[in-house]
Scaffold this motif. Structure first.
Motif, PDB file in Angstrom:
ATOM      1  N   ALA A  50     -14.037  -6.462  -6.007  1.00  0.00           N
ATOM      2  CA  ALA A  50     -13.787  -7.781  -6.592  1.00  0.00           C
ATOM      3  C   ALA A  50     -12.309  -8.158  -6.558  1.00  0.00           C
ATOM      4  CB  ALA A  50     -14.285  -7.808  -8.038  1.00  0.00           C
ATOM      5  N   GLY A  51     -11.429  -7.216  -6.221  1.00  0.00           N
ATOM      6  CA  GLY A  51     -10.012  -7.511  -6.326  1.00  0.00           C
ATOM      7  C   GLY A  51      -9.133  -7.028  -5.205  1.00  0.00           C
ATOM      8  N   GLY A  52      -9.665  -6.451  -4.162  1.00  0.00           N
ATOM      9  CA  GLY A  52      -8.855  -6.092  -3.015  1.00  0.00           C
ATOM     10  C   GLY A  52      -8.616  -4.612  -2.837  1.00  0.00           C
ATOM     11  N   VAL A  53      -7.659  -4.305  -1.970  1.00  0.00           N
ATOM     12  CA  VAL A  53      -7.236  -2.940  -1.697  1.00  0.00           C
ATOM     13  C   VAL A  53      -5.901  -2.749  -2.411  1.00  0.00           C
ATOM     14  CG1 VAL A  53      -6.543  -1.296   0.083  1.00  0.00           C
ATOM     15  CG2 VAL A  53      -8.427  -2.885   0.519  1.00  0.00           C
ATOM     16  N   TRP A  54      -5.850  -1.725  -3.262  1.00  0.00           N
ATOM     17  CA  TRP A  54      -4.688  -1.453  -4.094  1.00  0.00           C
ATOM     18  C   TRP A  54      -4.008  -0.170  -3.632  1.00  0.00           C
ATOM     19  CZ3 TRP A  54      -3.575  -3.909  -9.012  1.00  0.00           C
ATOM     20  CH2 TRP A  54      -4.411  -4.991  -9.285  1.00  0.00           C
ATOM     21  N   ARG A  94      11.721   0.447  -2.998  1.00  0.00           N
ATOM     22  CA  ARG A  94      12.621   0.042  -1.907  1.00  0.00           C
ATOM     23  C   ARG A  94      12.140   0.554  -0.556  1.00  0.00           C
ATOM     24  NH1 ARG A  94      18.208   1.100  -5.077  1.00  0.00           N
ATOM     25  NH2 ARG A  94      18.338  -0.931  -6.084  1.00  0.00           N
ATOM     26  N   ARG A  95      11.552   1.717  -0.560  1.00  0.00           N
ATOM     27  CA  ARG A  95      11.050   2.304   0.691  1.00  0.00           C
ATOM     28  C   ARG A  95       9.841   1.545   1.222  1.00  0.00           C
ATOM     29  NH1 ARG A  95       8.449   8.323   1.166  1.00  0.00           N
ATOM     30  NH2 ARG A  95       7.723   8.125   3.295  1.00  0.00           N
ATOM     31  N   TYR A  96       8.898   1.219   0.333  1.00  0.00           N
ATOM     32  CA  TYR A  96       7.620   0.680   0.778  1.00  0.00           C
ATOM     33  C   TYR A  96       7.497  -0.842   0.734  1.00  0.00           C
ATOM     34  CZ  TYR A  96       5.742   5.403   0.818  1.00  0.00           C
ATOM     35  OH  TYR A  96       5.508   6.716   1.099  1.00  0.00           O
ATOM     36  N   GLN A  97       8.257  -1.514  -0.101  1.00  0.00           N
ATOM     37  CA  GLN A  97       8.081  -2.958  -0.285  1.00  0.00           C
ATOM     38  C   GLN A  97       8.165  -3.744   1.019  1.00  0.00           C
ATOM     39  OE1 GLN A  97      10.314  -5.723  -0.120  1.00  0.00           O
ATOM     40  NE2 GLN A  97       8.746  -7.127  -0.894  1.00  0.00           N
ATOM     41  N   PRO A  98       9.154  -3.508   1.879  1.00  0.00           N
ATOM     42  CA  PRO A  98       9.204  -4.282   3.128  1.00  0.00           C
ATOM     43  C   PRO A  98       7.970  -4.063   4.014  1.00  0.00           C
ATOM     44  CG  PRO A  98      11.289  -3.137   2.768  1.00  0.00           C
ATOM     45  CD  PRO A  98      10.317  -2.615   1.748  1.00  0.00           C
ATOM     46  N   LEU A  99       7.456  -2.850   4.037  1.00  0.00           N
ATOM     47  CA  LEU A  99       6.278  -2.546   4.854  1.00  0.00           C
ATOM     48  C   LEU A  99       5.047  -3.292   4.329  1.00  0.00           C
ATOM     49  CD1 LEU A  99       6.830   1.308   5.126  1.00  0.00           C
ATOM     50  CD2 LEU A  99       7.278  -0.399   6.901  1.00  0.00           C
ATOM     51  N   PHE A 100       4.824  -3.208   3.020  1.00  0.00           N
ATOM     52  CA  PHE A 100       3.654  -3.861   2.433  1.00  0.00           C
ATOM     53  C   PHE A 100       3.768  -5.378   2.508  1.00  0.00           C
ATOM     54  CE2 PHE A 100       2.916   0.325   0.592  1.00  0.00           C
ATOM     55  CZ  PHE A 100       1.541   0.435   0.731  1.00  0.00           C
ATOM     56  N   GLU A 114      -1.207   5.080 -20.549  1.00  0.00           N
ATOM     57  CA  GLU A 114      -1.068   6.336 -19.820  1.00  0.00           C
ATOM     58  C   GLU A 114      -0.115   6.286 -18.634  1.00  0.00           C
ATOM     59  OE1 GLU A 114      -4.573   5.254 -20.042  1.00  0.00           O
ATOM     60  OE2 GLU A 114      -4.701   6.189 -22.004  1.00  0.00           O
ATOM     61  N   SER A 115       0.070   5.119 -18.033  1.00  0.00           N
ATOM     62  CA  SER A 115       0.852   5.084 -16.801  1.00  0.00           C
ATOM     63  C   SER A 115       1.578   3.761 -16.589  1.00  0.00           C
ATOM     64  CB  SER A 115      -0.055   5.354 -15.601  1.00  0.00           C
ATOM     65  OG  SER A 115      -1.018   4.334 -15.497  1.00  0.00           O
ATOM     66  N   TYR A 116       2.532   3.829 -15.673  1.00  0.00           N
ATOM     67  CA  TYR A 116       3.282   2.665 -15.214  1.00  0.00           C
ATOM     68  C   TYR A 116       3.232   2.739 -13.698  1.00  0.00           C
ATOM     69  CZ  TYR A 116       7.120  -0.665 -14.648  1.00  0.00           C
ATOM     70  OH  TYR A 116       7.878  -1.761 -14.307  1.00  0.00           O
ATOM     71  N   ALA A 117       2.817   1.645 -13.055  1.00  0.00           N
ATOM     72  CA  ALA A 117       2.688   1.684 -11.594  1.00  0.00           C
ATOM     73  C   ALA A 117       3.111   0.368 -10.967  1.00  0.00           C
ATOM     74  CB  ALA A 117       1.250   1.997 -11.205  1.00  0.00           C
ATOM     75  N   ILE A 118       3.638   0.498  -9.780  1.00  0.00           N
ATOM     76  CA  ILE A 118       3.879  -0.652  -8.915  1.00  0.00           C
ATOM     77  C   ILE A 118       2.715  -0.663  -7.946  1.00  0.00           C
ATOM     78  CG2 ILE A 118       5.366  -1.641  -7.147  1.00  0.00           C
ATOM     79  CD1 ILE A 118       7.681  -0.039  -8.504  1.00  0.00           C
ATOM     80  N   ALA A 119       2.045  -1.800  -7.864  1.00  0.00           N
ATOM     81  CA  ALA A 119       0.861  -1.901  -6.999  1.00  0.00           C
ATOM     82  C   ALA A 119       1.112  -2.919  -5.900  1.00  0.00           C
ATOM     83  CB  ALA A 119      -0.352  -2.316  -7.821  1.00  0.00           C
ATOM     84  N   PHE A 120       0.761  -2.548  -4.696  1.00  0.00           N
ATOM     85  CA  PHE A 120       0.743  -3.467  -3.570  1.00  0.00           C
ATOM     86  C   PHE A 120      -0.727  -3.765  -3.320  1.00  0.00           C
ATOM     87  CE2 PHE A 120       4.666  -1.026  -3.094  1.00  0.00           C
ATOM     88  CZ  PHE A 120       5.583  -2.051  -3.022  1.00  0.00           C
ATOM     89  N   VAL A 121      -1.077  -5.058  -3.328  1.00  0.00           N
ATOM     90  CA  VAL A 121      -2.481  -5.452  -3.321  1.00  0.00           C
ATOM     91  C   VAL A 121      -2.782  -6.397  -2.165  1.00  0.00           C
ATOM     92  CG1 VAL A 121      -4.331  -6.483  -4.687  1.00  0.00           C
ATOM     93  CG2 VAL A 121      -2.438  -5.342  -5.850  1.00  0.00           C
ATOM     94  N   LYS A 122      -3.787  -6.022  -1.384  1.00  0.00           N
ATOM     95  CA  LYS A 122      -4.323  -6.902  -0.337  1.00  0.00           C
ATOM     96  C   LYS A 122      -5.538  -7.574  -0.962  1.00  0.00           C
ATOM     97  CE  LYS A 122      -4.374  -7.646   4.253  1.00  0.00           C
ATOM     98  NZ  LYS A 122      -3.230  -8.046   5.020  1.00  0.00           N
TER      99      LYS A 122
END
Length: 153
Positions: A50-54, A94-100, A114-122
């Motif tokens: 329902a929300g993509g690839v995370w 910084r490593r992954y943001q340009p690629l995503f 429980e957690s803190y995350a940066i998510a790149f979402v398609k």
């Protein structure tokens, strides 16, 4: 088969079948998400029909609290702990943001107790089941070291 509407059981089953066909392992979570195996060590890949690839890069908050405060009794506030988590994840970002970004992924910050995350979402809009699988394959490759056959490019 329509694209962008993978909420039907038939479409979700098609995504699972395509993942299996490609040899991509996954575990079905109670939420309906699929946790994908074989991604980069520092990344959790999930398929949410329902929300993509995370692709999530995160840190356990209790682990971070222990890392920062050590054996002292100092108790960090949640805002301070989240700031430390952001700083801890900054090199990965910084490593992954340009690629995503180049591959059409959006960004979100996911914070819970429980957690803190940066998510790149398609996002799912316009993605067929095969599109989900392509996005998963891309996420699995993005952090893997390039394997060479010994010949310089």
């Amino acid at each position: 088969m329509t694209t962008g509407d993978v909420n039907t059981p038939m479409e979700i089953d098609r995504i699972k079948a395509l993942l299996r066909q490609e040899g991509i392992g996954f575990a079905e979570e109670p939420s309906g998400r699929l946790a994908i195996a074989g991604g980069p060590d520092d990344c959790l890949i999930e398929v949410d029909p329902a929300g993509g690839v995370w692709c999530l890069f995160g840190i356990d908050m209790e682990e971070l609290r222990l890392l920062v405060s050590g054996s002292s009794n100092e108790d960090l506030g949640e805002d301070e702990l989240q700031r430390v988590a952001r700083e801890h994840l900054r090199p990965l970002y910084r490593r992954y943001q340009p690629l995503f970004a180049g591959a059409g992924f959006g960004e979100e910050v996911v914070v819970d107790a429980e957690s803190y995350a940066i998510a790149f979402v398609k996002q799912t809009a316009g993605l067929s089941p095969a599109g989900f699988v392509e996005a998963v394959q891309w996420c699995r490759r993005v952090g893997q070291p390039v394997r060479s056959n010994g010949v310089a490019p």
